[in-house]
Design a protein around this motif. Structure first.
Motif, PDB file in Angstrom:
ATOM      1  N   LEU A   1       0.831  -1.204   0.000  1.00 25.50           N
ATOM      2  CA  LEU A   1       0.000   0.000   0.000  1.00 25.50           C
ATOM      3  C   LEU A   1       0.864   1.251   0.000  1.00 25.50           C
ATOM      4  O   LEU A   1       0.642   2.173  -0.791  1.00 25.50           O
ATOM      5  CB  LEU A   1      -0.931  -0.001   1.213  1.00 25.50           C
ATOM      6  N   GLN A   2       1.873   1.282   0.859  1.00 26.79           N
ATOM      7  CA  GLN A   2       2.776   2.429   0.882  1.00 26.79           C
ATOM      8  C   GLN A   2       3.566   2.519  -0.411  1.00 26.79           C
ATOM      9  O   GLN A   2       3.841   3.611  -0.912  1.00 26.79           O
ATOM     10  CB  GLN A   2       3.732   2.329   2.072  1.00 26.79           C
ATOM     11  N   SER A   3       3.903   1.356  -0.978  1.00 28.10           N
ATOM     12  CA  SER A   3       4.618   1.346  -2.247  1.00 28.10           C
ATOM     13  C   SER A   3       3.781   2.000  -3.342  1.00 28.10           C
ATOM     14  O   SER A   3       4.312   2.751  -4.177  1.00 28.10           O
ATOM     15  CB  SER A   3       4.956  -0.101  -2.639  1.00 28.10           C
ATOM     16  N   ARG A   4       2.481   1.748  -3.346  1.00 30.07           N
ATOM     17  CA  ARG A   4       1.604   2.366  -4.354  1.00 30.07           C
ATOM     18  C   ARG A   4       1.543   3.876  -4.188  1.00 30.07           C
ATOM     19  O   ARG A   4       1.544   4.617  -5.177  1.00 30.07           O
ATOM     20  CB  ARG A   4       0.191   1.774  -4.267  1.00 30.07           C
ATOM     21  N   MET A   5       1.503   4.337  -2.937  1.00 32.80           N
ATOM     22  CA  MET A   5       1.467   5.783  -2.728  1.00 32.80           C
ATOM     23  C   MET A   5       2.806   6.421  -3.108  1.00 32.80           C
ATOM     24  O   MET A   5       2.843   7.546  -3.613  1.00 32.80           O
ATOM     25  CB  MET A   5       1.112   6.121  -1.278  1.00 32.80           C
ATOM     26  N   ASN A   6       3.901   5.710  -2.895  1.00 36.08           N
ATOM     27  CA  ASN A   6       5.202   6.216  -3.344  1.00 36.08           C
ATOM     28  C   ASN A   6       5.216   6.374  -4.860  1.00 36.08           C
ATOM     29  O   ASN A   6       5.709   7.380  -5.397  1.00 36.08           O
ATOM     30  CB  ASN A   6       6.322   5.273  -2.904  1.00 36.08           C
ATOM     31  N   GLN A   7       4.676   5.382  -5.559  1.00 34.73           N
ATOM     32  CA  GLN A   7       4.600   5.443  -7.020  1.00 34.73           C
ATOM     33  C   GLN A   7       3.688   6.578  -7.475  1.00 34.73           C
ATOM     34  O   GLN A   7       3.946   7.223  -8.497  1.00 34.73           O
ATOM     35  CB  GLN A   7       4.106   4.103  -7.565  1.00 34.73           C
ATOM     36  N   PHE A   8       2.630   6.828  -6.714  1.00 37.22           N
ATOM     37  CA  PHE A   8       1.713   7.925  -7.015  1.00 37.22           C
ATOM     38  C   PHE A   8       2.481   9.248  -7.045  1.00 37.22           C
ATOM     39  O   PHE A   8       2.382  10.029  -8.008  1.00 37.22           O
ATOM     40  CB  PHE A   8       0.607   7.965  -5.962  1.00 37.22           C
ATOM     41  N   PHE A   9       3.262   9.515  -6.024  1.00 37.49           N
ATOM     42  CA  PHE A   9       4.000  10.773  -5.971  1.00 37.49           C
ATOM     43  C   PHE A   9       5.162  10.799  -6.961  1.00 37.49           C
ATOM     44  O   PHE A   9       5.544  11.878  -7.436  1.00 37.49           O
ATOM     45  CB  PHE A   9       4.482  11.052  -4.547  1.00 37.49           C
ATOM     46  N   ASP A  10       5.701   9.627  -7.311  1.00 38.05           N
ATOM     47  CA  ASP A  10       6.719   9.575  -8.369  1.00 38.05           C
ATOM     48  C   ASP A  10       6.115  10.036  -9.697  1.00 38.05           C
ATOM     49  O   ASP A  10       6.763  10.763 -10.469  1.00 38.05           O
ATOM     50  CB  ASP A  10       7.272   8.153  -8.521  1.00 38.05           C
ATOM     51  N   LYS A  11       4.881   9.611  -9.968  1.00 35.69           N
ATOM     52  CA  LYS A  11       4.205  10.029 -11.207  1.00 35.69           C
ATOM     53  C   LYS A  11       3.898  11.522 -11.194  1.00 35.69           C
ATOM     54  O   LYS A  11       4.032  12.194 -12.219  1.00 35.69           O
ATOM     55  CB  LYS A  11       2.929   9.214 -11.398  1.00 35.69           C
TER      56      LYS A  11
END
Length: 214
Positions: free
Chosen positions: A140-150
């Protein structure tokens, strides 16, 4: 003289049993939405502890087993919230990109949109900054990290041409630095918003702060 009005005792009594009120069965997919809405509402409570499935079930007046008929795990419930965040935010990002020419104005509009989204959705803000994901599945945290990377990649693209127009000898590097600073700024504002119990608005002096970085 005969009374024109029939007394209550003379009123006819129906032999049919009174209808027992029944709980309306939710339409397909409606219960999933209700669960996610309840989860988001619980996350909006300032100082809320970790949300448990027992507390969530109690809020909805259903059993925990009923929750698991719609979601295989609590992680899937949080993924449902993340899906909403991603779809909502990136739909708005795409609208900004299509409407505005690349440059500092486009980047500023993206930052403002993120901040406004957070203010309107406090519970989602706790998911975005990871406060609600502590002790939950790491993906879940990994997905939010990817969100901010985008988000950062979109800002970098918007700022690259602006840096070239400004005469920068290294427009890609300058755009990367600014995009990284803007992303960190947004995350910081959202964290302050969540950890202040939603008292410190992330939009506080936003235009002036963004102007300093751009």
């Amino acid at each position: 003289m005969q009374n024109d009005e029939q007394s209550a005792s003379d009123a006819p009594i129906s032999s049919e049993p009174a209808a027992v009120p029944t709980r309306k069965r939710p339409k397909p997919g409606e219960r999933r939405v209700q669960i996610l809405q309840a989860l988001a509402a619980m996350l909006e409570q300032p100082g809320a502890e970790r949300v448990t499935t027992a507390a969530l079930a109690a809020r909805l007046d259903v059993s925990e087993a009923a929750l698991y008929r719609h979601f295989a795990s609590k992680a899937q419930m949080f993924e449902g919230l993340i899906d909403f965040i991603e779809q909502s935010v990136f739909t708005l990002v795409n609208q900004i990109v299509e409407r505005d020419a690349v440059g500092t104005e486009q980047a500023a509009h993206i930052v403002a949109m993120l901040v406004q989204f957070a203010e309107k959705n406090p519970g989602m803000t706790r998911v975005m900054v990871g406060d609600a994901l502590v002790f939950e599945n790491e993906r879940l945290q990994s997905r939010m990290n990817q969100f901010f990377d985008k988000i950062e990649a979109t800002l970098r693209q918007a700022l690259r041409d602006a840096a070239a127009v400004d005469g920068s000898a290294t427009p890609s590097v300058d755009a990367q630095v600014r995009a990284s600073a803007l992303t960190a700024f947004v995350v910081g504002r959202l964290q302050r918003f969540a950890r202040s119990g939603f008292r410190r608005a992330p939009s506080e002096n936003l235009d002036a702060a963004v102007a300093l970085m751009l």
